[in-house]
Design an enzyme around this catalytic site. Structure first.
Site, short mmCIF file in Angstrom:
data_model
loop_
_atom_site.label_atom_id
_atom_site.label_comp_id
_atom_site.label_asym_id
_atom_site.label_seq_id
_atom_site.Cartn_x
_atom_site.Cartn_y
_atom_site.Cartn_z
N ARG A 14 57.97 -8.20 -7.18
CA ARG A 14 57.62 -7.26 -8.24
C ARG A 14 57.18 -5.94 -7.61
O ARG A 14 57.04 -5.82 -6.40
CB ARG A 14 56.52 -7.82 -9.14
N MET A 16 56.98 -2.14 -6.15
CA MET A 16 57.83 -1.35 -5.28
C MET A 16 58.73 -2.20 -4.41
O MET A 16 59.82 -1.78 -4.03
CB MET A 16 56.98 -0.43 -4.38
N ASP A 57 53.42 -16.10 1.50
CA ASP A 57 52.08 -15.59 1.22
C ASP A 57 51.63 -14.95 2.52
O ASP A 57 51.43 -15.64 3.53
CB ASP A 57 51.16 -16.75 0.83
N VAL A 58 51.49 -13.62 2.53
CA VAL A 58 51.24 -12.92 3.79
C VAL A 58 49.91 -13.30 4.42
O VAL A 58 49.70 -13.04 5.62
CB VAL A 58 51.33 -11.39 3.62
N ASN A 84 54.99 -4.47 2.73
CA ASN A 84 54.71 -3.87 1.43
C ASN A 84 53.65 -4.64 0.64
O ASN A 84 52.89 -4.03 -0.11
CB ASN A 84 56.02 -3.81 0.62
N TYR A 149 39.62 -1.19 -0.84
CA TYR A 149 41.02 -0.80 -0.64
C TYR A 149 41.14 0.18 0.52
O TYR A 149 42.00 0.02 1.39
CB TYR A 149 41.55 -0.18 -1.93
N LYS A 153 43.20 -0.04 4.14
CA LYS A 153 44.24 0.92 4.50
C LYS A 153 43.86 1.75 5.73
O LYS A 153 44.73 2.08 6.54
CB LYS A 153 44.54 1.84 3.31
N THR A 184 53.90 1.83 -10.33
CA THR A 184 54.17 0.45 -9.94
C THR A 184 53.27 -0.49 -10.74
O THR A 184 52.58 -0.05 -11.66
CB THR A 184 53.91 0.24 -8.44
#
Length: 286
Positions: A14, A16, A57-58, A84, A149, A153, A184
């Site tokens: 789902r 991007m 599952d990363v 991603n 977040y 990042k 998104t």
């Protein structure tokens, strides 16, 4: 691009990730599309001889190894890895639980690391490859209500900047992508997790933040399909860019961050440059 490449894309069920996978397929490449739910991945992308849907599952190192192994078994190599998959835990730091912070880092920082660690032996053996990791403008500047977040990042930024030098001798390139606001599913209820209200001092500001973030869903200015096409373009560059600032809003944010950093350097330049030893350093006692 001059030849067909094998793309491995995380979070391709789902958001991007779907656009990235579709664009790579339309450009004539083969795609390993990964996600937690392979049925959802297959439904989103359809069927193609150039498509392999794999469970991933990363946050699971075992999943990462198995998915990379499946990719090599099917296509023999991995040319472009797109990290991603991510999550979004929003809230004031004091109200976010340690467990929420850990889950944010697990998905958005350690997740890309898990997949890249699994893919690097393949790329080293090939003596070629391109690792694209989707960061954010939150990897360039921090923001209120975004401590979790932004922490993930900013971690991605430091990891990828350092990784670039480590893998370049093997013919492996890296690109950090810093998107601005793209339309998104990141701000949907399925992707965004808000901290529970627990501290009265934040009540008024929390209400304003929640109203803002919920109002942005579906109103973002960026088109993910155009970003997907941009990734196809930059992956075709040799060498590809070390960084791609994606979106006019992201460019404005990056330019302001550069200006702010310059101002901070200049504000204390005399003090900063006065910190060297005067003369030879004293002999260390033994």
């Amino acid at each position: 691009m001059s030849k067909k490449k094998i793309w491995f894309i995380t979070g391709a069920g789902r958001g991007m990730g779907v656009d990235f996978a579709k664009s790579a397929l339309e450009a004539g490449h083969a795609v390993v599309a990964s996600g937690r739910d392979t049925d959802r991945v297959s439904k989103a992308l359809g069927k193609s001889n150039d498509l392999l849907a794999v469970k991933l599952d990363v946050t699971s190192r075992g999943d990462a190894k198995a998915a990379v192994s499946a990719a090599v078994d099917r296509f023999g190599r991995i040319d472009v890895l797109v990290n991603n998959a991510a999550s979004f835990y929003a809230g004031f730091f004091e109200e976010l639980t340690p467990e929420q912070m850990e889950r944010q880092l697990a998905a958005s920082l350690f997740g890309p690391m898990n997949v890249t660690r699994a893919a690097l032996p393949v790329m080293r053996k090939q003596r070629s490859g391109h690792i694209i990791t989707i960061s954010s403008t939150a990897g360039l500047v921090g923001f209120e209500f975004g401590t979790a977040y932004a922490a993930s990042k900013f971690g991605v930024e430091g990891w990828m900047e350092s990784l670039a030098a480590e893998v370049a001798p093997f013919g492996i390139n890296t690109t950090i992508v810093n998107p601005g606001f793209f339309r998104t599913e990141l701000l949907t209820d399925q992707s965004t997790n808000f901290a529970d209200a627990s501290i009265a001092d934040y009540d008024e500001r929390r209400a304003a933040q929640l109203e803002f973030w919920k109002s942005q869903n579906g109103q973002q200015s960026g088109d993910p399909a155009k970003l997907a096409q941009a990734l196809i373009t930059i992956a075709g560059h040799y060498p590809p860019p070390r960084r791609f600032i994606a979106g006019a809003d992201a460019v404005a944010t990056a330019e302001q961050a550069v200006a702010d950093l310059r101002a901070q350097i200049d504000a204390e330049r005399d003090l900063s440059t006065s910190l060297a030893f005067d003369g030879e350093p004293a002999a260390r006692a033994v």
